[in-house]
Design an enzyme around this catalytic site. Structure first.
Site, PDB file in Angstrom:
ATOM      1  N   ARG A 108       1.236 -32.317 -40.776  1.00 36.56           N
ATOM      2  CA  ARG A 108       0.272 -32.177 -41.864  1.00 36.56           C
ATOM      3  C   ARG A 108      -1.166 -32.273 -41.377  1.00 36.56           C
ATOM      4  O   ARG A 108      -2.033 -31.500 -41.793  1.00 36.56           O
ATOM      5  CB  ARG A 108       0.541 -33.252 -42.926  1.00 36.56           C
ATOM      6  CG  ARG A 108      -0.309 -33.127 -44.186  1.00 36.56           C
ATOM      7  CD  ARG A 108       0.151 -31.949 -45.039  1.00 36.56           C
ATOM      8  NE  ARG A 108      -0.535 -30.700 -44.720  1.00 36.56           N
ATOM      9  CZ  ARG A 108      -0.038 -29.506 -44.967  1.00 36.56           C
ATOM     10  NH1 ARG A 108       1.153 -29.371 -45.502  1.00 36.56           N
ATOM     11  NH2 ARG A 108      -0.715 -28.420 -44.663  1.00 36.56           N
ATOM     12  N   LYS A 143     -24.185 -29.195 -44.684  1.00 44.76           N
ATOM     13  CA  LYS A 143     -23.255 -29.378 -45.805  1.00 44.76           C
ATOM     14  C   LYS A 143     -21.815 -29.277 -45.299  1.00 44.76           C
ATOM     15  O   LYS A 143     -21.061 -28.377 -45.642  1.00 44.76           O
ATOM     16  CB  LYS A 143     -23.540 -28.349 -46.903  1.00 44.76           C
ATOM     17  CG  LYS A 143     -24.918 -28.537 -47.540  1.00 44.76           C
ATOM     18  CD  LYS A 143     -25.224 -27.461 -48.562  1.00 44.76           C
ATOM     19  CE  LYS A 143     -26.615 -27.645 -49.156  1.00 44.76           C
ATOM     20  NZ  LYS A 143     -26.976 -26.579 -50.106  1.00 44.76           N
ATOM     21  N   LYS A 175     -38.675 -30.631 -45.957  1.00 48.81           N
ATOM     22  CA  LYS A 175     -38.316 -29.936 -47.188  1.00 48.81           C
ATOM     23  C   LYS A 175     -39.273 -30.315 -48.309  1.00 48.81           C
ATOM     24  O   LYS A 175     -40.225 -31.074 -48.112  1.00 48.81           O
ATOM     25  CB  LYS A 175     -36.866 -30.241 -47.548  1.00 48.81           C
ATOM     26  CG  LYS A 175     -35.878 -29.727 -46.505  1.00 48.81           C
ATOM     27  CD  LYS A 175     -34.462 -29.777 -47.029  1.00 48.81           C
ATOM     28  CE  LYS A 175     -33.498 -29.118 -46.051  1.00 48.81           C
ATOM     29  NZ  LYS A 175     -32.133 -29.020 -46.597  1.00 48.81           N
ATOM     30  N   GLU A 210     -39.781 -26.014 -44.849  1.00 46.69           N
ATOM     31  CA  GLU A 210     -39.291 -25.219 -45.969  1.00 46.69           C
ATOM     32  C   GLU A 210     -40.413 -24.985 -46.976  1.00 46.69           C
ATOM     33  O   GLU A 210     -41.151 -25.913 -47.323  1.00 46.69           O
ATOM     34  CB  GLU A 210     -38.140 -25.963 -46.646  1.00 46.69           C
ATOM     35  CG  GLU A 210     -37.637 -25.323 -47.932  1.00 46.69           C
ATOM     36  CD  GLU A 210     -36.694 -26.249 -48.686  1.00 46.69           C
ATOM     37  OE1 GLU A 210     -35.508 -26.291 -48.312  1.00 46.69           O
ATOM     38  OE2 GLU A 210     -37.144 -26.949 -49.613  1.00 46.69           O
ATOM     39  N   ASP A 231     -37.222 -20.496 -49.025  1.00 45.70           N
ATOM     40  CA  ASP A 231     -36.111 -20.994 -49.818  1.00 45.70           C
ATOM     41  C   ASP A 231     -36.070 -20.353 -51.196  1.00 45.70           C
ATOM     42  O   ASP A 231     -37.042 -20.431 -51.954  1.00 45.70           O
ATOM     43  CB  ASP A 231     -36.229 -22.524 -49.964  1.00 45.70           C
ATOM     44  CG  ASP A 231     -35.014 -23.131 -50.640  1.00 45.70           C
ATOM     45  OD1 ASP A 231     -33.885 -22.778 -50.269  1.00 45.70           O
ATOM     46  OD2 ASP A 231     -35.208 -23.960 -51.549  1.00 45.70           O
TER      47      ASP A 231
END
Length: 308
Positions: A108, A143, A175, A210, A231
């Site tokens: 598994r 992510k 950012k 960004e 962005d």
């Protein structure tokens, strides 16, 4: 060996793979596999074949092999398809022969990882094919699944993509939230605060910023950044942004990227297209492990799980 497979050879750190596998096996069988210990004779051996039920691009062959060898150091694993290679439905991808209990114990964990990694490689390859000839590079983001980043980033490379910064420690990426804190919402301060930040860095540290409006581009470029991320820009804005940057920095596009939009985004002239969906929302590729017992001796006395 295909060029992509050759480039990948040896690029997945063994220590990182073993750390993931040990944690996964501890989670899945903290006190052993009570089912196999009860039903399968201790000396039984099995041959198992990893089969593809759908087409895709393989990633995780060595992970599969390492999982099998971790539960049975004497297992013989044959990788029939290399990482980075495409395969058709029905293809045998790998074959393992070893202790039957050990194969079932690793099954598994090995499947979960190779299915996820191959799904990422397959999805990445789709995006890469759509931007072929444009000069745009497809990259991942942070992510990723916690604890699996090294495997998922490797899977992106198997699909022909590239990796963004591996962690928060690797590069500066300012950012919108960072800029809001730095400038207090005053765009006139943008160049000065970015120059001040850049002055604190070593000359080898990459500096990316960004932006979410055209008006931010010139103040950011004036600070001497290495990459500017546009962005959630529309296609006309991306094209205009690339023209405005004019080669003074690398241009990255992010946001609203999918298989329907990526070719048009690449056509605007951006250098990099970062896509969180490569790792955060893929569905496991349908691969199966088909097992046959080679030897099934009579159940020995004490072949079941230990008391307690």
């Amino acid at each position: 060996m295909p060029a992509r497979a050759a480039a990948l050879a040896g690029s997945l750190p063994e220590a990182a793979v073993l750390a993931v596998l040990r944690a996964a096996l501890q989670e899945d069988a903290p006190y052993g596999d009570v089912t196999s210990q009860t039903l399968i004779p201790a000396q039984a051996r099995a041959t198992a074949v990893l089969n593809a039920r759908v087409p895709g691009v393989l990633s995780g062959g060595e992970v599969f092999a390492a999982a099998m060898r971790l539960t049975d150091p004497g297992a013989v694993v044959e990788l029939l398809v290399r990482d980075g290679e495409p395969f058709a439905a029905g293809t045998a991808l790998a074959r393992v022969t070893g202790n039957a209990r050990a194969v079932l114990l690793a099954e598994r964990v090995a499947l979960n990882l190779v299915q996820r990694m191959s799904a990422i490689a397959t999805k990445t390859a789709e995006f890469v094919a759509l931007v072929a000839g444009t000069g745009a590079r497809i990259t991942d983001t942070r992510k990723t699944t916690p604890g699996l980043r090294v495997l998922e980033r490797y899977a992106v490379r198997c699909g022909g993509g590239a990796n963004h910064r591996f962690s928060l420690s690797d590069a500066v990426l300012a950012k919108d939230n960072h800029l809001a804190v730095l400038t207090g919402g005053d765009p006139a301060k943008l160049t000065a605060v970015l120059r001040g930040a850049k002055a604190q860095l070593g000359h080898t540290t990459h500096f990316e910023v960004e932006v979410d409006t055209m008006e931010q581009i010139e103040p950011v470029l004036a600070a001497g950044v290495d990459t500017i991320m546009l962005d959630n820009f529309s296609l006309p804005e991306l094209a205009a942004g690339v023209g405005l940057v004019g080669g003074r920095a690398r241009v990255e596009a992010s946001g609203n990227v999918n298989l329907d939009t990526v070719a048009d985004i690449a056509a605007t002239g951006v250098d990099v297209i970062s896509i969180g969906a490569l790792t955060h929302s893929v569905a496991a590729l349908d691969l199966g492990l088909d097992i046959e017992l080679d030897v099934a001796p009579a159940v020995e006395s004490g072949a079941g799980p230990a008391a307690g």
